[in-house]
Design a protein around this motif. Structure first.
Motif, PDB file in Angstrom:
ATOM      1  N   GLU A 126      44.864  33.197  44.212  1.00  7.58           N
ATOM      2  CA  GLU A 126      46.176  34.080  44.046  1.00  7.58           C
ATOM      3  C   GLU A 126      47.048  33.147  43.314  1.00  7.58           C
ATOM      4  N   LYS A 127      47.102  31.834  43.600  1.00  4.95           N
ATOM      5  CA  LYS A 127      48.091  31.020  42.827  1.00  4.95           C
ATOM      6  C   LYS A 127      47.754  30.967  41.204  1.00  4.95           C
ATOM      7  N   ILE A 128      46.311  31.136  40.974  1.00  3.06           N
ATOM      8  CA  ILE A 128      46.195  31.127  39.575  1.00  3.06           C
ATOM      9  C   ILE A 128      45.902  32.584  38.981  1.00  3.06           C
ATOM     10  N   GLY A 129      46.149  33.730  39.868  1.00  2.00           N
ATOM     11  CA  GLY A 129      46.259  34.898  39.306  1.00  2.00           C
ATOM     12  C   GLY A 129      44.925  35.750  38.998  1.00  2.00           C
ATOM     13  N   ILE A 130      43.928  35.242  40.051  1.00  2.00           N
ATOM     14  CA  ILE A 130      42.628  36.014  39.690  1.00  2.00           C
ATOM     15  C   ILE A 130      42.244  36.452  41.193  1.00  2.00           C
ATOM     16  N   ASP A 131      41.326  37.274  41.063  1.00  6.33           N
ATOM     17  CA  ASP A 131      40.721  38.085  42.430  1.00  6.33           C
ATOM     18  C   ASP A 131      39.925  36.984  43.115  1.00  6.33           C
ATOM     19  N   GLU A 132      39.996  37.002  44.292  1.00  5.11           N
ATOM     20  CA  GLU A 132      39.221  36.135  45.138  1.00  5.11           C
ATOM     21  C   GLU A 132      37.741  36.254  44.861  1.00  5.11           C
ATOM     22  N   SER A 133      37.328  37.298  44.928  1.00  4.35           N
ATOM     23  CA  SER A 133      36.007  37.673  44.478  1.00  4.35           C
ATOM     24  C   SER A 133      35.409  37.077  43.027  1.00  4.35           C
ATOM     25  N   LEU A 134      36.197  37.234  42.327  1.00  4.94           N
ATOM     26  CA  LEU A 134      35.862  36.492  40.852  1.00  4.94           C
ATOM     27  C   LEU A 134      35.616  35.091  41.124  1.00  4.94           C
ATOM     28  N   LYS A 189      27.383  33.026  39.731  1.00  7.25           N
ATOM     29  CA  LYS A 189      27.360  34.423  39.344  1.00  7.25           C
ATOM     30  C   LYS A 189      27.934  34.782  38.155  1.00  7.25           C
ATOM     31  N   ARG A 190      29.081  34.219  37.863  1.00  6.32           N
ATOM     32  CA  ARG A 190      29.690  34.615  36.663  1.00  6.32           C
ATOM     33  C   ARG A 190      30.037  33.341  36.003  1.00  6.32           C
ATOM     34  N   VAL A 191      30.258  33.531  34.865  1.00 13.78           N
ATOM     35  CA  VAL A 191      30.848  32.254  33.921  1.00 13.78           C
ATOM     36  C   VAL A 191      32.272  32.621  33.833  1.00 13.78           C
ATOM     37  N   ALA A 192      33.062  31.613  34.054  1.00 15.47           N
ATOM     38  CA  ALA A 192      34.705  31.613  33.913  1.00 15.47           C
ATOM     39  C   ALA A 192      34.993  31.835  32.227  1.00 15.47           C
ATOM     40  N   SER A 193      35.884  32.739  32.323  1.00 11.58           N
ATOM     41  CA  SER A 193      36.468  33.040  30.757  1.00 11.58           C
ATOM     42  C   SER A 193      37.123  31.836  30.458  1.00 11.58           C
ATOM     43  N   ARG A 194      37.387  31.650  29.186  1.00 13.72           N
ATOM     44  CA  ARG A 194      38.179  30.331  28.691  1.00 13.72           C
ATOM     45  C   ARG A 194      39.665  30.392  29.418  1.00 13.72           C
ATOM     46  N   ASP A 195      40.398  31.421  29.375  1.00 11.47           N
ATOM     47  CA  ASP A 195      41.467  31.586  30.193  1.00 11.47           C
ATOM     48  C   ASP A 195      41.561  31.253  31.572  1.00 11.47           C
TER      49      ASP A 195
END
Length: 64
Positions: A24-32, A40-46
């Motif tokens: 929440e603090k960094i503004g992304i979904d917990e599942s991401l 299971k996912r690569v983090a985008s640059r942002d």
């Protein structure tokens, strides 16, 4: 080098913060965040920049 999951968990434990609160603090979904942590996912640059900044460099770009 520790897996990304361990690095983030260690940081969260040190700060007394939950995975949900961190996401929440960094503004992304917990599942991401979970998918990034478990490879299971690569983090985008942002998102990588957000994680790096929020962890004060504990988790680096190259680890993401």
């Amino acid at each position: 080098m520790k897996r990304i999951e361990r690095r983030i968990k260690d940081y969260l434990s040190y700060r007394g913060q939950t995975q949900r609160a961190f996401a929440e603090k960094i503004g992304i979904d917990e599942s991401l965040l979970s998918k990034i942590m478990f490879g299971k996912r690569v983090a985008s640059r942002d998102v990588a920049i957000l994680i790096h900044k929020e962890t004060e460099g504990v988790v680096t770009f190259t680890q993401l």
